[in-house]
Motif scaffolding. Sequence first.
Motif, PDB file in Angstrom:
ATOM      1  N   ASP A  40       0.841  -1.205   0.000  1.00  0.00           N
ATOM      2  CA  ASP A  40       0.000   0.000   0.000  1.00  0.00           C
ATOM      3  C   ASP A  40       0.877   1.257   0.000  1.00  0.00           C
ATOM      4  N   ASN A  41       1.963   1.229   0.795  1.00  0.00           N
ATOM      5  CA  ASN A  41       2.859   2.391   0.860  1.00  0.00           C
ATOM      6  C   ASN A  41       3.571   2.619  -0.469  1.00  0.00           C
ATOM      7  N   MET A  48       1.007   9.415  -5.344  1.00  0.00           N
ATOM      8  CA  MET A  48       1.290  10.784  -4.887  1.00  0.00           C
ATOM      9  C   MET A  48       2.265  11.485  -5.821  1.00  0.00           C
ATOM     10  N   VAL A  56      -6.060   8.365  -1.564  1.00  0.00           N
ATOM     11  CA  VAL A  56      -6.533   7.281  -0.685  1.00  0.00           C
ATOM     12  C   VAL A  56      -6.648   5.992  -1.500  1.00  0.00           C
ATOM     13  N   THR A  57      -6.454   4.887  -0.819  1.00  0.00           N
ATOM     14  CA  THR A  57      -6.625   3.580  -1.444  1.00  0.00           C
ATOM     15  C   THR A  57      -8.119   3.308  -1.536  1.00  0.00           C
ATOM     16  N   ALA A  58      -8.633   3.128  -2.761  1.00  0.00           N
ATOM     17  CA  ALA A  58     -10.056   2.827  -2.929  1.00  0.00           C
ATOM     18  C   ALA A  58     -10.270   1.317  -2.936  1.00  0.00           C
ATOM     19  N   SER A  59      -9.334   0.572  -3.542  1.00  0.00           N
ATOM     20  CA  SER A  59      -9.491  -0.888  -3.559  1.00  0.00           C
ATOM     21  C   SER A  59      -8.161  -1.562  -3.834  1.00  0.00           C
ATOM     22  N   GLY A  85      -7.664   7.118 -14.633  1.00  0.00           N
ATOM     23  CA  GLY A  85      -9.035   7.423 -15.050  1.00  0.00           C
ATOM     24  C   GLY A  85      -9.226   8.927 -14.930  1.00  0.00           C
ATOM     25  N   LYS A  86     -10.417   9.322 -14.432  1.00  0.00           N
ATOM     26  CA  LYS A  86     -10.658  10.764 -14.259  1.00  0.00           C
ATOM     27  C   LYS A  86     -10.035  11.220 -12.928  1.00  0.00           C
ATOM     28  N   THR A  87     -10.439  10.531 -11.856  1.00  0.00           N
ATOM     29  CA  THR A  87      -9.878  10.891 -10.543  1.00  0.00           C
ATOM     30  C   THR A  87      -9.143   9.719  -9.890  1.00  0.00           C
ATOM     31  N   SER A  88      -9.157   8.565 -10.581  1.00  0.00           N
ATOM     32  CA  SER A  88      -8.558   7.359  -9.996  1.00  0.00           C
ATOM     33  C   SER A  88      -7.364   6.885 -10.823  1.00  0.00           C
ATOM     34  N   THR A 114      -6.161   0.504  -6.602  1.00  0.00           N
ATOM     35  CA  THR A 114      -6.745   1.726  -7.158  1.00  0.00           C
ATOM     36  C   THR A 114      -6.716   2.817  -6.102  1.00  0.00           C
ATOM     37  N   VAL A 116      -7.491   7.070  -5.336  1.00  0.00           N
ATOM     38  CA  VAL A 116      -8.247   8.238  -5.782  1.00  0.00           C
ATOM     39  C   VAL A 116      -7.539   9.483  -5.227  1.00  0.00           C
ATOM     40  N   PRO A 124     -12.777  13.845  -4.438  1.00  0.00           N
ATOM     41  CA  PRO A 124     -12.040  13.351  -5.599  1.00  0.00           C
ATOM     42  C   PRO A 124     -11.796  14.467  -6.610  1.00  0.00           C
TER      43      PRO A 124
HETATM   44  C1  LIG Z   1       1.844  14.641   5.559  1.00  0.00           C
HETATM   45  C2  LIG Z   1       2.076  14.189   4.080  1.00  0.00           C
HETATM   46  C3  LIG Z   1       3.336  13.427   3.914  1.00  0.00           C
HETATM   47  C4  LIG Z   1       3.292  12.667   2.646  1.00  0.00           C
HETATM   48  C5  LIG Z   1       4.572  11.956   2.338  1.00  0.00           C
HETATM   49  C6  LIG Z   1       4.551  10.537   2.693  1.00  0.00           C
HETATM   50  C7  LIG Z   1       4.330   9.674   1.523  1.00  0.00           C
HETATM   51  C8  LIG Z   1       4.002   8.306   1.981  1.00  0.00           C
HETATM   52  C9  LIG Z   1       3.031   7.718   1.070  1.00  0.00           C
HETATM   53  C10 LIG Z   1       2.307   6.638   1.723  1.00  0.00           C
HETATM   54  C11 LIG Z   1       1.081   6.374   0.938  1.00  0.00           C
HETATM   55  C12 LIG Z   1       0.181   5.544   1.736  1.00  0.00           C
HETATM   56  C13 LIG Z   1      -1.126   5.392   1.043  1.00  0.00           C
HETATM   57  C14 LIG Z   1      -2.100   4.795   1.958  1.00  0.00           C
HETATM   58  C15 LIG Z   1      -3.446   5.378   1.687  1.00  0.00           C
HETATM   59  C16 LIG Z   1      -4.436   4.906   2.677  1.00  0.00           C
HETATM   60  O1  LIG Z   1      -4.196   4.132   3.533  1.00  0.00           O
HETATM   61  S1  LIG Z   1      -6.011   5.573   2.550  1.00  0.00           S
HETATM   62  C17 LIG Z   1      -6.941   4.705   3.791  1.00  0.00           C
HETATM   63  C18 LIG Z   1      -7.879   3.705   3.238  1.00  0.00           C
HETATM   64  N1  LIG Z   1      -8.772   4.241   2.267  1.00  0.00           N
HETATM   65  C19 LIG Z   1      -9.814   5.059   2.587  1.00  0.00           C
HETATM   66  O2  LIG Z   1     -10.036   5.420   3.723  1.00  0.00           O
HETATM   67  C20 LIG Z   1     -10.701   5.505   1.428  1.00  0.00           C
HETATM   68  C21 LIG Z   1     -12.159   5.620   1.865  1.00  0.00           C
HETATM   69  N2  LIG Z   1     -13.006   5.815   0.706  1.00  0.00           N
HETATM   70  C22 LIG Z   1     -13.265   7.048   0.220  1.00  0.00           C
HETATM   71  O3  LIG Z   1     -12.813   8.059   0.765  1.00  0.00           O
HETATM   72  C23 LIG Z   1     -14.123   7.154  -1.003  1.00  0.00           C
HETATM   73  O4  LIG Z   1     -14.895   5.979  -1.140  1.00  0.00           O
HETATM   74  C24 LIG Z   1     -13.299   7.364  -2.321  1.00  0.00           C
HETATM   75  C25 LIG Z   1     -12.291   6.245  -2.542  1.00  0.00           C
HETATM   76  C26 LIG Z   1     -12.569   8.709  -2.239  1.00  0.00           C
HETATM   77  C27 LIG Z   1     -14.250   7.381  -3.516  1.00  0.00           C
HETATM   78  O5  LIG Z   1     -15.203   8.352  -3.245  1.00  0.00           O
HETATM   79  P1  LIG Z   1     -16.585   8.401  -4.102  1.00  0.00           P
HETATM   80  O6  LIG Z   1     -17.401   9.500  -3.566  1.00  0.00           O
HETATM   81  O7  LIG Z   1     -17.135   7.018  -4.194  1.00  0.00           O
HETATM   82  O8  LIG Z   1     -16.010   8.880  -5.475  1.00  0.00           O
HETATM   83  P2  LIG Z   1     -16.631   8.726  -6.922  1.00  0.00           P
HETATM   84  O9  LIG Z   1     -16.714  10.131  -7.455  1.00  0.00           O
HETATM   85  O10 LIG Z   1     -17.859   7.877  -6.966  1.00  0.00           O
HETATM   86  O11 LIG Z   1     -15.480   7.933  -7.672  1.00  0.00           O
HETATM   87  C28 LIG Z   1     -14.218   8.541  -7.825  1.00  0.00           C
HETATM   88  C29 LIG Z   1     -13.316   7.588  -8.556  1.00  0.00           C
HETATM   89  O12 LIG Z   1     -13.003   6.502  -7.692  1.00  0.00           O
HETATM   90  C30 LIG Z   1     -13.273   5.272  -8.343  1.00  0.00           C
HETATM   91  N3  LIG Z   1     -13.680   4.323  -7.296  1.00  0.00           N
HETATM   92  C31 LIG Z   1     -14.559   4.560  -6.296  1.00  0.00           C
HETATM   93  N4  LIG Z   1     -14.649   3.457  -5.517  1.00  0.00           N
HETATM   94  C32 LIG Z   1     -13.814   2.537  -6.055  1.00  0.00           C
HETATM   95  C33 LIG Z   1     -13.469   1.190  -5.713  1.00  0.00           C
HETATM   96  N5  LIG Z   1     -13.996   0.581  -4.658  1.00  0.00           N
HETATM   97  N6  LIG Z   1     -12.585   0.532  -6.480  1.00  0.00           N
HETATM   98  C34 LIG Z   1     -12.019   1.131  -7.560  1.00  0.00           C
HETATM   99  N7  LIG Z   1     -12.293   2.414  -7.932  1.00  0.00           N
HETATM  100  C35 LIG Z   1     -13.190   3.095  -7.187  1.00  0.00           C
HETATM  101  C36 LIG Z   1     -14.382   5.589  -9.341  1.00  0.00           C
HETATM  102  O13 LIG Z   1     -14.408   4.639 -10.395  1.00  0.00           O
HETATM  103  C37 LIG Z   1     -13.948   6.965  -9.817  1.00  0.00           C
HETATM  104  O14 LIG Z   1     -12.882   6.826 -10.760  1.00  0.00           O
HETATM  105  P3  LIG Z   1     -12.728   7.847 -12.008  1.00  0.00           P
HETATM  106  O15 LIG Z   1     -13.738   7.458 -13.020  1.00  0.00           O
HETATM  107  O16 LIG Z   1     -12.935   9.259 -11.498  1.00  0.00           O
HETATM  108  O17 LIG Z   1     -11.338   7.666 -12.471  1.00  0.00           O
END
Ligand SMILES: CCCCCCCCCCCCCCCC(=O)SCCNC(=O)CCNC(=O)[C@H](O)C(C)(C)COP(=O)(O)OP(=O)(O)OC[C@H]1O[C@@H](n2cnc3c(N)ncnc32)[C@H](O)[C@@H]1OP(=O)(O)O
Length: 158
Positions: A40-41, A48, A56-59, A85-88, A114, A116, A124
């Motif tokens: 995931d990282n 990024m 965020v990781t969507a799937s 994609g558009k936002t993914s 995937t 977003v 998004p």
């Molecule tokens: C302080 C800063 C230092 C930074 C320096 C450090 C750097 C170190 C980097 C480490 C990197 C770690 C990376 C970990 C990242 C997490 O761990 S994130 C935590 C786990 N994930 C979450 O909590 C996400 C929770 N889910 C959500 O927030 C929402 O469901 C989402 C994913 C934003 C989607 O929102 P939505 O309202 O359903 O969006 P919607 O407009 O319907 O769809 C948007 C796009 O998502 C796609 N999509 C939606 N659901 C899905 C799905 N289940 N599967 C596939 N695609 C999907 C759609 O197809 C669409 O794609 P496009 O056609 O636009 O390309």
Amino acid sequence: MPNQVKTVSQTRVVLAQVAMPGDANPAGNVHGGTIMKLIDNAAGVVAMRHTRRNVVTASIDRLDFHYPVFVGNLIILKACLNRVGKTSMEVGVRVEAENVMTGEIRHTASAYLTFVALDADGYPTNVPELISETLEDKRRLAEAVERYERRRCTNCRR
Ligand SMILES: CCCCCCCCCCCCCCCC(=O)SCCNC(=O)CCNC(=O)[C@H](O)C(C)(C)COP(=O)(O)OP(=O)(O)OC[C@H]1O[C@@H](n2cnc3c(N)ncnc32)[C@H](O)[C@@H]1OP(=O)(O)O
């Protein structure tokens, strides 16, 4: 520059980490959850770098562990962007385990994730275009499009 068009090679990463005793499960091999977090990282860094935004990781697609990783192995994660994609975005990650004493390298796992991209308000937002330059980039793009279509069909049936 969040909206700048990028090539696959501009954002690919290779991350490596030695598997330590604290990474082990009760059987003494590296815990699958530890490897999932590294995947995931590595993939998140690629997403990024492409967007220069919070992501965020969507799937995560099916993840198979082909071989155990042992404490002391060097875990190598190779990640690159396959499709936008558009936002993914779909990022592919290949995990290898190297025995640093013998030089043996085993392909232990692969995954497709995937992500977003989110704007400053957490919604998004559009991602930059991706240029797939090499034959390998183009093969990965074609396979990612197939997976995207499959995911879409599965979601439609729900
Ligand atoms: C302080 C800063 C230092 C930074 C320096 C450090 C750097 C170190 C980097 C480490 C990197 C770690 C990376 C970990 C990242 C997490 O761990 S994130 C935590 C786990 N994930 C979450 O909590 C996400 C929770 N889910 C959500 O927030 C929402 O469901 C989402 C994913 C934003 C989607 O929102 P939505 O309202 O359903 O969006 P919607 O407009 O319907 O769809 C948007 C796009 O998502 C796609 N999509 C939606 N659901 C899905 C799905 N289940 N599967 C596939 N695609 C999907 C759609 O197809 C669409 O794609 P496009 O056609 O636009 O390309």
